[in-house]
Motif scaffolding. Structure first.
Motif, mmCIF file in Angstrom:
data_model
loop_
_atom_site.group_PDB
_atom_site.id
_atom_site.type_symbol
_atom_site.label_atom_id
_atom_site.label_comp_id
_atom_site.label_asym_id
_atom_site.label_seq_id
_atom_site.Cartn_x
_atom_site.Cartn_y
_atom_site.Cartn_z
ATOM 1 N N PRO A 98 -6.313 27.147 -4.377
ATOM 2 C CA PRO A 98 -5.677 26.293 -3.363
ATOM 3 C C PRO A 98 -4.676 27.055 -2.491
ATOM 4 O O PRO A 98 -4.547 26.756 -1.292
ATOM 5 N N THR A 99 -3.971 28.037 -3.073
ATOM 6 C CA THR A 99 -2.992 28.797 -2.300
ATOM 7 C C THR A 99 -3.659 29.487 -1.114
ATOM 8 O O THR A 99 -3.131 29.500 0.005
ATOM 9 N N VAL A 100 -4.844 30.047 -1.350
ATOM 10 C CA VAL A 100 -5.555 30.783 -0.313
ATOM 11 C C VAL A 100 -6.230 29.845 0.682
ATOM 12 O O VAL A 100 -6.117 30.000 1.898
ATOM 13 N N HIS A 101 -6.931 28.832 0.166
ATOM 14 C CA HIS A 101 -7.807 28.028 1.018
ATOM 15 C C HIS A 101 -7.130 26.798 1.627
ATOM 16 O O HIS A 101 -7.656 26.236 2.589
ATOM 17 N N LEU A 102 -6.013 26.370 1.078
ATOM 18 C CA LEU A 102 -5.320 25.214 1.638
ATOM 19 C C LEU A 102 -4.065 25.600 2.411
ATOM 20 O O LEU A 102 -3.395 24.735 2.981
ATOM 21 N N PHE A 103 -3.762 26.899 2.439
ATOM 22 C CA PHE A 103 -2.515 27.335 3.062
ATOM 23 C C PHE A 103 -2.481 27.014 4.557
ATOM 24 O O PHE A 103 -1.490 26.447 5.054
ATOM 25 N N LEU A 104 -3.539 27.341 5.292
ATOM 26 C CA LEU A 104 -3.520 27.123 6.740
ATOM 27 C C LEU A 104 -3.503 25.632 7.098
ATOM 28 O O LEU A 104 -2.716 25.225 7.971
ATOM 29 N N PRO A 105 -4.332 24.774 6.464
ATOM 30 C CA PRO A 105 -4.190 23.334 6.754
ATOM 31 C C PRO A 105 -2.805 22.800 6.419
ATOM 32 O O PRO A 105 -2.223 22.023 7.185
ATOM 33 N N MET A 106 -2.269 23.236 5.275
ATOM 34 C CA MET A 106 -0.929 22.782 4.881
ATOM 35 C C MET A 106 0.116 23.281 5.871
ATOM 36 O O MET A 106 1.040 22.534 6.264
ATOM 37 N N LEU A 107 -0.020 24.545 6.331
ATOM 38 C CA LEU A 107 0.935 25.100 7.282
ATOM 39 C C LEU A 107 0.888 24.344 8.603
ATOM 40 O O LEU A 107 1.940 24.041 9.193
ATOM 41 N N LEU A 108 -0.310 24.021 9.066
ATOM 42 C CA LEU A 108 -0.448 23.292 10.332
ATOM 43 C C LEU A 108 0.241 21.938 10.269
ATOM 44 O O LEU A 108 1.048 21.580 11.140
ATOM 45 N N VAL A 109 -0.065 21.165 9.224
ATOM 46 C CA VAL A 109 0.501 19.817 9.114
ATOM 47 C C VAL A 109 2.007 19.872 8.877
ATOM 48 O O VAL A 109 2.778 19.131 9.504
ATOM 49 N N SER A 110 2.445 20.760 7.988
ATOM 50 C CA SER A 110 3.880 20.846 7.667
ATOM 51 C C SER A 110 4.691 21.294 8.874
ATOM 52 O O SER A 110 5.756 20.725 9.162
ATOM 53 N N ALA A 111 4.203 22.316 9.586
ATOM 54 C CA ALA A 111 4.932 22.805 10.759
ATOM 55 C C ALA A 111 5.023 21.717 11.825
ATOM 56 O O ALA A 111 6.085 21.514 12.434
#
Length: 491
Positions: free
Chosen positions: A225-238
Protein backbone atom coordinates in the motif's frame (compact mmCIF):
# COMPACT_ATOMS: atom_id res chain seq x y z
CA UNK A 1 -11.40 16.63 48.87
CA UNK A 2 -13.84 13.85 49.56
CA UNK A 3 -15.83 14.72 46.43
CA UNK A 4 -12.68 14.60 44.30
CA UNK A 5 -11.74 11.23 45.79
CA UNK A 6 -15.25 9.96 45.18
CA UNK A 7 -15.13 11.05 41.55
CA UNK A 8 -11.77 9.40 41.10
CA UNK A 9 -13.01 6.23 42.70
CA UNK A 10 -16.11 6.31 40.50
CA UNK A 11 -14.04 6.78 37.35
CA UNK A 12 -11.74 3.93 38.28
CA UNK A 13 -14.72 1.75 39.17
CA UNK A 14 -16.29 2.44 35.79
CA UNK A 15 -13.03 1.61 34.04
CA UNK A 16 -12.65 -1.56 36.09
CA UNK A 17 -16.17 -2.68 35.19
CA UNK A 18 -15.50 -2.06 31.49
CA UNK A 19 -12.25 -4.01 31.57
CA UNK A 20 -13.71 -6.81 33.64
CA UNK A 21 -16.65 -7.13 31.27
CA UNK A 22 -14.37 -7.25 28.24
CA UNK A 23 -12.15 -9.88 29.83
CA UNK A 24 -15.20 -11.93 30.71
CA UNK A 25 -16.38 -11.83 27.11
CA UNK A 26 -12.97 -12.90 25.79
CA UNK A 27 -11.91 -15.47 28.35
CA UNK A 28 -15.12 -16.79 29.84
CA UNK A 29 -17.94 -17.27 27.30
CA UNK A 30 -21.37 -17.78 28.75
CA UNK A 31 -22.15 -21.29 30.00
CA UNK A 32 -24.89 -21.55 27.38
CA UNK A 33 -22.28 -21.08 24.70
CA UNK A 34 -20.16 -23.83 26.22
CA UNK A 35 -23.16 -26.13 26.17
CA UNK A 36 -23.72 -25.21 22.55
CA UNK A 37 -20.19 -26.36 21.72
CA UNK A 38 -20.94 -29.86 22.94
CA UNK A 39 -24.31 -29.95 21.21
CA UNK A 40 -23.00 -28.33 18.01
CA UNK A 41 -20.21 -30.89 17.68
CA UNK A 42 -22.84 -33.45 16.71
CA UNK A 43 -24.34 -31.33 13.93
CA UNK A 44 -23.21 -29.89 10.64
CA UNK A 45 -21.66 -26.46 10.48
CA UNK A 46 -24.40 -23.80 10.46
CA UNK A 47 -24.39 -21.86 7.21
CA UNK A 48 -26.19 -18.69 6.17
CA UNK A 49 -26.79 -18.65 2.43
CA UNK A 50 -27.00 -15.02 1.38
CA UNK A 51 -28.60 -16.05 -1.92
CA UNK A 52 -31.73 -17.01 0.02
CA UNK A 53 -32.08 -13.62 1.73
CA UNK A 54 -34.19 -10.82 0.34
CA UNK A 55 -33.43 -7.14 0.82
CA UNK A 56 -36.14 -6.98 3.51
CA UNK A 57 -33.59 -8.45 5.93
CA UNK A 58 -31.58 -5.22 5.59
CA UNK A 59 -34.44 -3.14 7.07
CA UNK A 60 -33.14 -3.30 10.68
CA UNK A 61 -29.72 -2.12 9.47
CA UNK A 62 -31.37 0.74 7.59
CA UNK A 63 -33.40 1.43 10.73
CA UNK A 64 -30.40 1.89 13.01
CA UNK A 65 -28.73 4.12 10.39
CA UNK A 66 -31.84 6.27 10.04
CA UNK A 67 -32.16 6.45 13.83
CA UNK A 68 -28.58 7.75 14.09
CA UNK A 69 -29.28 10.21 11.27
CA UNK A 70 -32.72 11.52 12.20
CA UNK A 71 -33.42 11.12 15.91
CA UNK A 72 -30.71 13.49 17.26
CA UNK A 73 -32.53 16.22 15.29
CA UNK A 74 -36.14 15.07 15.50
CA UNK A 75 -36.15 13.88 19.13
CA UNK A 76 -32.85 14.90 20.77
CA UNK A 77 -33.94 14.30 24.37
CA UNK A 78 -35.29 10.83 23.65
CA UNK A 79 -32.18 9.94 21.64
CA UNK A 80 -29.76 11.25 24.26
CA UNK A 81 -31.34 9.28 27.09
CA UNK A 82 -32.39 6.13 25.22
CA UNK A 83 -30.09 5.59 22.23
CA UNK A 84 -28.82 2.35 23.79
CA UNK A 85 -32.36 0.97 24.09
CA UNK A 86 -33.17 2.07 20.52
CA UNK A 87 -30.04 0.35 19.23
CA UNK A 88 -30.94 -2.80 21.15
CA UNK A 89 -34.46 -2.73 19.69
CA UNK A 90 -33.10 -2.67 16.13
CA UNK A 91 -30.75 -5.53 16.99
CA UNK A 92 -33.69 -7.53 18.31
CA UNK A 93 -35.73 -6.61 15.21
CA UNK A 94 -33.21 -8.63 13.21
CA UNK A 95 -32.27 -11.42 15.63
CA UNK A 96 -35.74 -12.47 16.80
CA UNK A 97 -37.30 -13.02 13.34
CA UNK A 98 -34.03 -14.54 12.12
CA UNK A 99 -33.98 -17.08 14.98
CA UNK A 100 -37.66 -17.93 14.40
CA UNK A 101 -37.32 -18.41 10.63
CA UNK A 102 -33.81 -19.87 10.37
CA UNK A 103 -33.53 -21.63 13.70
CA UNK A 104 -31.80 -20.92 16.99
CA UNK A 105 -28.59 -22.83 16.09
CA UNK A 106 -27.89 -20.65 13.05
CA UNK A 107 -28.85 -17.49 14.96
CA UNK A 108 -26.52 -18.49 17.81
CA UNK A 109 -23.71 -19.19 15.36
CA UNK A 110 -24.09 -15.83 13.58
CA UNK A 111 -24.30 -13.97 16.90
CA UNK A 112 -21.15 -15.66 18.22
CA UNK A 113 -19.35 -15.22 14.91
CA UNK A 114 -19.90 -11.46 14.79
CA UNK A 115 -19.23 -11.05 18.53
CA UNK A 116 -16.06 -13.14 18.83
CA UNK A 117 -14.42 -12.37 15.50
CA UNK A 118 -15.54 -8.81 14.80
CA UNK A 119 -17.25 -6.80 17.54
CA UNK A 120 -15.17 -7.75 20.60
CA UNK A 121 -11.78 -7.29 18.82
CA UNK A 122 -13.11 -4.01 17.40
CA UNK A 123 -14.29 -2.55 20.71
CA UNK A 124 -11.26 -3.79 22.68
CA UNK A 125 -8.86 -2.11 20.24
CA UNK A 126 -10.96 1.04 20.20
CA UNK A 127 -11.11 1.16 24.00
CA UNK A 128 -7.34 0.73 24.27
CA UNK A 129 -6.65 3.52 21.77
CA UNK A 130 -9.28 5.77 23.34
CA UNK A 131 -7.89 5.27 26.85
CA UNK A 132 -4.20 5.52 26.00
CA UNK A 133 -4.51 8.50 23.65
CA UNK A 134 -6.78 10.18 26.22
CA UNK A 135 -3.90 10.06 28.71
CA UNK A 136 -1.66 12.26 26.55
CA UNK A 137 -2.26 15.95 27.34
CA UNK A 138 -0.75 18.89 25.51
CA UNK A 139 0.05 21.67 27.99
CA UNK A 140 0.60 25.31 27.12
CA UNK A 141 -0.64 27.64 24.38
CA UNK A 142 -1.80 26.07 21.15
CA UNK A 143 -4.00 28.65 19.46
CA UNK A 144 -6.07 27.50 16.53
CA UNK A 145 -4.79 29.73 13.75
CA UNK A 146 -5.08 28.52 10.13
CA UNK A 147 -1.37 27.61 10.10
CA UNK A 148 -1.55 25.68 13.41
CA UNK A 149 -4.74 23.87 12.43
CA UNK A 150 -3.39 22.91 9.00
CA UNK A 151 -0.14 21.60 10.49
CA UNK A 152 -2.12 19.58 13.03
CA UNK A 153 -4.16 18.02 10.22
CA UNK A 154 -0.95 17.27 8.30
CA UNK A 155 0.65 15.68 11.37
CA UNK A 156 -2.45 13.54 11.98
CA UNK A 157 -2.53 12.45 8.33
CA UNK A 158 1.07 11.23 8.60
CA UNK A 159 0.53 9.54 11.97
CA UNK A 160 -2.61 7.72 10.78
CA UNK A 161 -0.61 5.21 8.72
CA UNK A 162 1.80 4.62 11.60
CA UNK A 163 -0.58 4.18 14.54
CA UNK A 164 -3.90 3.71 12.76
CA UNK A 165 -6.64 6.19 12.01
CA UNK A 166 -8.21 5.61 15.42
CA UNK A 167 -4.93 6.09 17.29
CA UNK A 168 -4.02 9.29 15.45
CA UNK A 169 -7.55 10.68 15.78
CA UNK A 170 -7.76 9.97 19.51
CA UNK A 171 -4.29 11.42 20.09
CA UNK A 172 -4.94 14.75 18.38
CA UNK A 173 -8.67 15.45 18.64
CA UNK A 174 -8.66 16.91 22.16
CA UNK A 175 -5.68 19.26 21.62
CA UNK A 176 -7.29 20.43 18.38
CA UNK A 177 -10.62 21.13 20.09
CA UNK A 178 -8.90 23.03 22.93
CA UNK A 179 -6.86 25.07 20.46
CA UNK A 180 -10.06 26.22 18.75
CA UNK A 181 -12.24 26.75 21.83
CA UNK A 182 -12.07 30.51 21.38
CA UNK A 183 -13.25 30.37 17.77
CA UNK A 184 -16.84 30.70 16.59
CA UNK A 185 -16.12 28.87 13.32
CA UNK A 186 -14.62 25.47 14.15
CA UNK A 187 -16.97 22.76 12.88
CA UNK A 188 -15.22 22.73 9.48
CA UNK A 189 -11.92 21.93 11.23
CA UNK A 190 -13.37 18.77 12.77
CA UNK A 191 -15.00 17.74 9.49
CA UNK A 192 -11.64 17.97 7.69
CA UNK A 193 -10.04 16.19 10.64
CA UNK A 194 -12.38 13.25 10.02
CA UNK A 195 -11.61 13.36 6.28
CA UNK A 196 -7.84 13.33 6.70
CA UNK A 197 -6.84 11.90 10.07
CA UNK A 198 -9.68 9.43 10.65
CA UNK A 199 -9.66 8.03 7.10
CA UNK A 200 -7.46 9.04 4.17
CA UNK A 201 -4.25 9.26 6.20
CA UNK A 202 -4.48 5.56 7.08
CA UNK A 203 -3.98 4.30 3.54
CA UNK A 204 -0.24 3.62 3.46
CA UNK A 205 0.28 0.62 5.78
CA UNK A 206 -1.73 -2.30 7.16
CA UNK A 207 -1.57 -0.53 10.54
CA UNK A 208 -3.52 2.38 9.11
CA UNK A 209 -6.96 0.88 8.52
CA UNK A 210 -8.61 -2.54 9.06
CA UNK A 211 -9.18 -3.31 5.32
CA UNK A 212 -5.46 -3.03 4.62
CA UNK A 213 -4.69 -5.21 7.63
CA UNK A 214 -7.05 -7.83 6.22
CA UNK A 215 -5.17 -7.63 2.93
CA UNK A 216 -1.92 -8.11 4.84
CA UNK A 217 -3.33 -11.23 6.48
CA UNK A 218 -4.39 -12.49 3.04
CA UNK A 219 -0.85 -12.17 1.68
CA UNK A 220 -0.52 -8.56 0.45
CA UNK A 221 3.00 -7.31 1.22
CA UNK A 222 3.29 -4.91 4.17
CA UNK A 223 4.66 -2.03 2.08
CA UNK A 224 2.54 -2.68 -1.03
CA UNK A 225 0.00 0.00 0.00
CA UNK A 226 2.86 2.43 0.72
CA UNK A 227 4.06 2.16 -2.88
CA UNK A 228 0.79 1.84 -4.77
CA UNK A 229 -1.52 4.07 -2.72
CA UNK A 230 0.95 6.87 -2.06
CA UNK A 231 0.14 9.01 -5.12
CA UNK A 232 -3.68 8.77 -4.78
CA UNK A 233 -3.36 9.51 -1.07
CA UNK A 234 -1.00 12.42 -1.77
CA UNK A 235 -3.37 13.92 -4.34
CA UNK A 236 -6.43 13.79 -2.09
CA UNK A 237 -4.59 14.85 1.08
CA UNK A 238 -2.81 17.77 -0.58
CA UNK A 239 -6.05 19.00 -2.16
CA UNK A 240 -7.91 18.76 1.16
CA UNK A 241 -5.17 20.58 3.06
CA UNK A 242 -5.13 23.40 0.51
CA UNK A 243 -8.93 23.66 0.54
CA UNK A 244 -8.95 23.61 4.33
CA UNK A 245 -6.25 26.27 4.69
CA UNK A 246 -8.09 28.61 2.31
CA UNK A 247 -11.43 28.02 4.06
CA UNK A 248 -9.98 28.37 7.55
CA UNK A 249 -8.10 31.54 6.61
CA UNK A 250 -11.32 33.09 5.32
CA UNK A 251 -13.33 32.04 8.39
CA UNK A 252 -10.53 33.11 10.75
CA UNK A 253 -10.77 36.60 9.29
CA UNK A 254 -14.46 36.68 10.20
CA UNK A 255 -13.82 35.85 13.86
CA UNK A 256 -14.87 38.63 16.26
CA UNK A 257 -11.87 40.21 18.00
CA UNK A 258 -8.32 38.93 18.57
CA UNK A 259 -7.63 35.31 19.46
CA UNK A 260 -7.11 34.90 23.23
CA UNK A 261 -4.65 32.55 24.86
CA UNK A 262 -6.28 29.21 25.48
CA UNK A 263 -5.56 29.08 29.20
CA UNK A 264 -4.39 32.65 29.85
CA UNK A 265 -0.91 31.63 31.03
CA UNK A 266 2.61 31.74 29.61
CA UNK A 267 3.15 28.03 30.09
CA UNK A 268 5.33 26.61 27.28
CA UNK A 269 4.14 23.75 25.13
CA UNK A 270 4.84 20.35 26.66
CA UNK A 271 3.36 16.86 26.87
CA UNK A 272 1.96 15.30 30.02
CA UNK A 273 1.44 11.56 30.24
CA UNK A 274 4.29 10.70 27.85
CA UNK A 275 4.25 7.11 29.09
CA UNK A 276 1.13 6.69 27.01
CA UNK A 277 3.19 7.24 23.86
CA UNK A 278 5.12 4.08 24.75
CA UNK A 279 1.82 2.32 25.39
CA UNK A 280 0.67 3.37 21.90
CA UNK A 281 3.69 1.53 20.53
CA UNK A 282 2.57 -1.45 22.60
CA UNK A 283 -0.85 -1.28 20.96
CA UNK A 284 0.76 -1.27 17.51
CA UNK A 285 2.81 -4.31 18.49
CA UNK A 286 -0.27 -6.09 19.82
CA UNK A 287 -2.08 -5.55 16.51
CA UNK A 288 0.89 -6.76 14.48
CA UNK A 289 1.15 -9.83 16.70
CA UNK A 290 -2.02 -11.27 15.19
CA UNK A 291 -0.47 -11.00 11.74
CA UNK A 292 2.85 -12.71 12.39
CA UNK A 293 2.20 -15.25 15.18
CA UNK A 294 -0.14 -18.19 14.59
CA UNK A 295 -0.12 -20.66 17.50
CA UNK A 296 -3.39 -22.34 16.52
CA UNK A 297 -7.13 -22.08 16.96
CA UNK A 298 -10.04 -23.32 19.06
CA UNK A 299 -13.77 -23.46 18.44
CA UNK A 300 -16.81 -22.10 20.21
CA UNK A 301 -19.93 -23.51 18.61
CA UNK A 302 -18.26 -23.90 15.21
CA UNK A 303 -16.75 -20.41 15.36
CA UNK A 304 -12.99 -20.75 14.89
CA UNK A 305 -11.13 -18.34 17.15
CA UNK A 306 -7.40 -17.79 16.72
CA UNK A 307 -5.28 -17.87 19.86
CA UNK A 308 -3.26 -14.93 18.58
CA UNK A 309 -6.46 -12.87 18.51
CA UNK A 310 -7.16 -13.73 22.15
CA UNK A 311 -3.55 -12.95 23.10
CA UNK A 312 -3.74 -9.63 21.25
CA UNK A 313 -6.93 -8.64 23.05
CA UNK A 314 -5.55 -9.61 26.47
CA UNK A 315 -2.47 -7.48 25.74
CA UNK A 316 -4.67 -4.56 24.66
CA UNK A 317 -6.74 -4.78 27.83
CA UNK A 318 -3.55 -4.95 29.91
CA UNK A 319 -2.24 -1.85 28.16
CA UNK A 320 -5.55 -0.10 28.84
CA UNK A 321 -5.28 -0.98 32.53
CA UNK A 322 -1.65 0.23 32.64
CA UNK A 323 -2.64 3.54 31.06
CA UNK A 324 -5.31 4.09 33.71
CA UNK A 325 -2.86 3.27 36.50
CA UNK A 326 0.07 5.30 35.16
CA UNK A 327 -1.89 8.45 34.21
CA UNK A 328 -3.20 10.72 36.94
CA UNK A 329 -6.95 11.26 37.16
CA UNK A 330 -6.34 15.03 37.30
CA UNK A 331 -4.47 14.94 34.01
CA UNK A 332 -7.33 13.05 32.37
CA UNK A 333 -9.85 15.48 33.83
CA UNK A 334 -7.94 18.46 32.44
CA UNK A 335 -7.77 16.63 29.12
CA UNK A 336 -11.57 16.38 29.05
CA UNK A 337 -11.45 12.59 29.20
CA UNK A 338 -14.71 10.77 30.00
CA UNK A 339 -16.11 7.35 29.15
CA UNK A 340 -19.19 8.74 27.43
CA UNK A 341 -17.95 8.64 23.81
CA UNK A 342 -16.62 5.06 23.95
CA UNK A 343 -19.82 3.83 25.64
CA UNK A 344 -21.91 5.50 22.93
CA UNK A 345 -19.81 3.92 20.19
CA UNK A 346 -19.95 0.52 21.92
CA UNK A 347 -23.76 0.53 22.11
CA UNK A 348 -24.48 1.86 18.63
CA UNK A 349 -21.89 -0.27 16.86
CA UNK A 350 -23.13 -3.39 18.65
CA UNK A 351 -26.43 -2.88 16.81
CA UNK A 352 -24.65 -2.00 13.57
CA UNK A 353 -22.44 -5.11 13.67
CA UNK A 354 -25.49 -7.27 14.41
CA UNK A 355 -27.89 -5.88 11.83
CA UNK A 356 -25.19 -5.81 9.15
CA UNK A 357 -25.04 -9.64 9.12
CA UNK A 358 -27.63 -10.13 6.34
CA UNK A 359 -26.20 -7.30 4.20
CA UNK A 360 -22.73 -8.85 4.23
CA UNK A 361 -24.19 -12.33 3.58
CA UNK A 362 -26.08 -11.02 0.53
CA UNK A 363 -22.92 -9.44 -0.84
CA UNK A 364 -20.93 -12.62 -0.22
CA UNK A 365 -23.46 -14.54 -2.31
CA UNK A 366 -22.07 -12.66 -5.30
CA UNK A 367 -24.15 -12.64 -8.45
CA UNK A 368 -26.63 -15.07 -6.86
CA UNK A 369 -27.57 -12.58 -4.14
CA UNK A 370 -30.07 -9.74 -4.13
CA UNK A 371 -27.19 -7.31 -4.75
CA UNK A 372 -25.74 -9.40 -7.57
CA UNK A 373 -25.96 -6.45 -9.96
CA UNK A 374 -23.30 -4.66 -7.91
CA UNK A 375 -20.91 -7.60 -8.24
CA UNK A 376 -21.62 -7.99 -11.95
CA UNK A 377 -21.00 -4.30 -12.64
CA UNK A 378 -17.35 -4.38 -11.53
CA UNK A 379 -16.24 -6.76 -14.32
CA UNK A 380 -16.54 -6.73 -18.10
CA UNK A 381 -18.68 -9.46 -19.78
CA UNK A 382 -15.50 -11.48 -20.38
CA UNK A 383 -14.55 -11.29 -16.69
CA UNK A 384 -11.92 -8.54 -16.78
CA UNK A 385 -11.97 -6.19 -13.78
CA UNK A 386 -12.92 -2.53 -14.24
CA UNK A 387 -10.75 -0.59 -11.72
CA UNK A 388 -13.01 2.48 -11.66
CA UNK A 389 -16.04 0.32 -10.84
CA UNK A 390 -14.13 -1.52 -8.12
CA UNK A 391 -13.12 1.83 -6.61
CA UNK A 392 -16.67 3.19 -6.48
CA UNK A 393 -18.44 -0.07 -5.59
CA UNK A 394 -16.04 -0.77 -2.73
CA UNK A 395 -16.15 2.86 -1.64
CA UNK A 396 -19.90 3.43 -1.68
CA UNK A 397 -20.58 0.21 0.22
CA UNK A 398 -17.74 0.98 2.67
CA UNK A 399 -19.43 4.32 3.39
CA UNK A 400 -22.33 2.50 5.02
CA UNK A 401 -21.19 -1.08 5.67
CA UNK A 402 -18.13 -2.33 7.54
CA UNK A 403 -15.26 -1.49 5.18
CA UNK A 404 -13.17 -4.51 6.24
CA UNK A 405 -15.54 -7.27 4.99
CA UNK A 406 -16.47 -5.07 2.01
CA UNK A 407 -12.77 -4.95 1.05
CA UNK A 408 -12.57 -8.71 1.42
CA UNK A 409 -15.64 -9.31 -0.77
CA UNK A 410 -14.22 -7.32 -3.67
CA UNK A 411 -10.72 -8.72 -3.05
CA UNK A 412 -12.20 -12.18 -3.65
CA UNK A 413 -14.38 -10.96 -6.53
CA UNK A 414 -11.17 -9.82 -8.25
CA UNK A 415 -9.73 -13.32 -7.92
CA UNK A 416 -8.43 -13.46 -4.36
CA UNK A 417 -4.85 -14.36 -5.39
CA UNK A 418 -2.59 -11.81 -3.66
CA UNK A 419 0.36 -12.51 -5.97
CA UNK A 420 -1.75 -11.89 -9.09
CA UNK A 421 -3.49 -8.87 -7.56
CA UNK A 422 -0.23 -7.23 -6.48
CA UNK A 423 1.28 -7.53 -9.96
CA UNK A 424 -0.94 -8.01 -13.02
CA UNK A 425 -4.02 -6.52 -11.30
CA UNK A 426 -2.20 -3.94 -9.19
CA UNK A 427 -4.46 -1.13 -10.39
CA UNK A 428 -7.55 -3.12 -9.41
CA UNK A 429 -6.19 -3.91 -5.94
CA UNK A 430 -5.24 -0.24 -5.50
CA UNK A 431 -8.79 0.73 -6.50
CA UNK A 432 -10.29 -1.68 -3.94
CA UNK A 433 -7.91 -0.45 -1.23
CA UNK A 434 -8.49 3.24 -1.94
CA UNK A 435 -12.25 2.77 -2.10
CA UNK A 436 -12.37 1.00 1.26
CA UNK A 437 -10.09 3.49 3.05
CA UNK A 438 -10.88 6.81 1.36
CA UNK A 439 -14.65 6.55 1.20
CA UNK A 440 -14.99 5.60 4.85
CA UNK A 441 -14.92 9.39 5.21
CA UNK A 442 -18.25 9.78 3.39
CA UNK A 443 -20.42 9.16 6.48
CA UNK A 444 -20.10 9.13 10.25
CA UNK A 445 -20.37 5.33 10.27
CA UNK A 446 -17.94 4.71 7.42
CA UNK A 447 -15.08 4.25 9.89
CA UNK A 448 -15.11 3.87 13.67
CA UNK A 449 -13.09 7.00 14.57
CA UNK A 450 -15.53 9.19 12.59
CA UNK A 451 -18.31 8.62 15.08
CA UNK A 452 -15.93 8.82 18.02
CA UNK A 453 -14.61 12.22 16.90
CA UNK A 454 -18.22 13.39 16.59
CA UNK A 455 -19.07 12.09 20.08
CA UNK A 456 -16.01 13.71 21.70
CA UNK A 457 -16.64 17.02 19.94
CA UNK A 458 -20.30 17.13 20.98
CA UNK A 459 -19.36 16.27 24.55
CA UNK A 460 -17.01 19.28 24.47
CA UNK A 461 -19.83 21.53 23.28
CA UNK A 462 -19.06 21.64 19.54
CA UNK A 463 -22.32 21.38 17.54
CA UNK A 464 -21.31 18.85 14.88
CA UNK A 465 -23.33 18.45 11.66
CA UNK A 466 -26.16 15.93 11.60
CA UNK A 467 -25.73 12.62 9.76
CA UNK A 468 -27.01 14.11 6.51
CA UNK A 469 -25.39 17.47 7.25
CA UNK A 470 -22.02 15.74 7.41
CA UNK A 471 -22.80 13.96 4.12
CA UNK A 472 -23.42 17.37 2.53
CA UNK A 473 -19.80 18.22 3.40
CA UNK A 474 -18.46 14.89 2.12
CA UNK A 475 -20.51 14.93 -1.10
CA UNK A 476 -19.56 18.55 -1.81
CA UNK A 477 -15.83 18.17 -1.11
CA UNK A 478 -14.79 14.52 -1.21
CA UNK A 479 -16.88 13.14 -4.08
CA UNK A 480 -15.41 15.56 -6.67
CA UNK A 481 -11.92 14.65 -5.43
CA UNK A 482 -12.74 10.96 -5.73
CA UNK A 483 -13.93 11.59 -9.30
CA UNK A 484 -10.55 13.20 -9.97
CA UNK A 485 -8.78 10.17 -8.46
CA UNK A 486 -10.80 7.94 -10.79
CA UNK A 487 -9.76 9.94 -13.87
CA UNK A 488 -6.08 10.09 -12.89
CA UNK A 489 -5.50 6.59 -11.51
CA UNK A 490 -8.35 4.17 -12.25
CA UNK A 491 -9.60 4.83 -15.79
Amino acid sequence: MTNVDDRRHGARSTASRILAGALALILSPLPAWAAAVAEGAEHALPHLDGAELGLAWVIPFAGILLSIAVMPLAAPNIWHHHFGKIAAAWGAAFMVPFALLHGLPLATYELLHVALLEYIPFIVLLTALFTVAGGVRLKGHLVGTPAVNTMTLLLGTVLASLMGTTGAAMLLIRPLIRANEHRRHKVHTLVFFIFLVANIGGSLTPLGDPPLFLGFLKGVSFFWPTVHLFLPMLLVSAALLVIYFALDTWLHGREPGPAPLVDGTEEPLSLEGKVNLLLLLGIMGSVLLSGVWHPGTFEIYHVTVAWESVASQVLLLSITFLSLKLTSDESRRLNGFTWGPILEVAKLFAAIFLTIIPAIAILRAGTAGALGAVITAVNTPDGQPIPAMYFWATGVLSSFLDNAPTYLIFFNTAGGDPGHLMTDLAVTLAAISCGAVFMGANTYIGNAPNFMVKAIAEERGVPMPSFFGYMAWSCGILVPLFALVTLVFFR
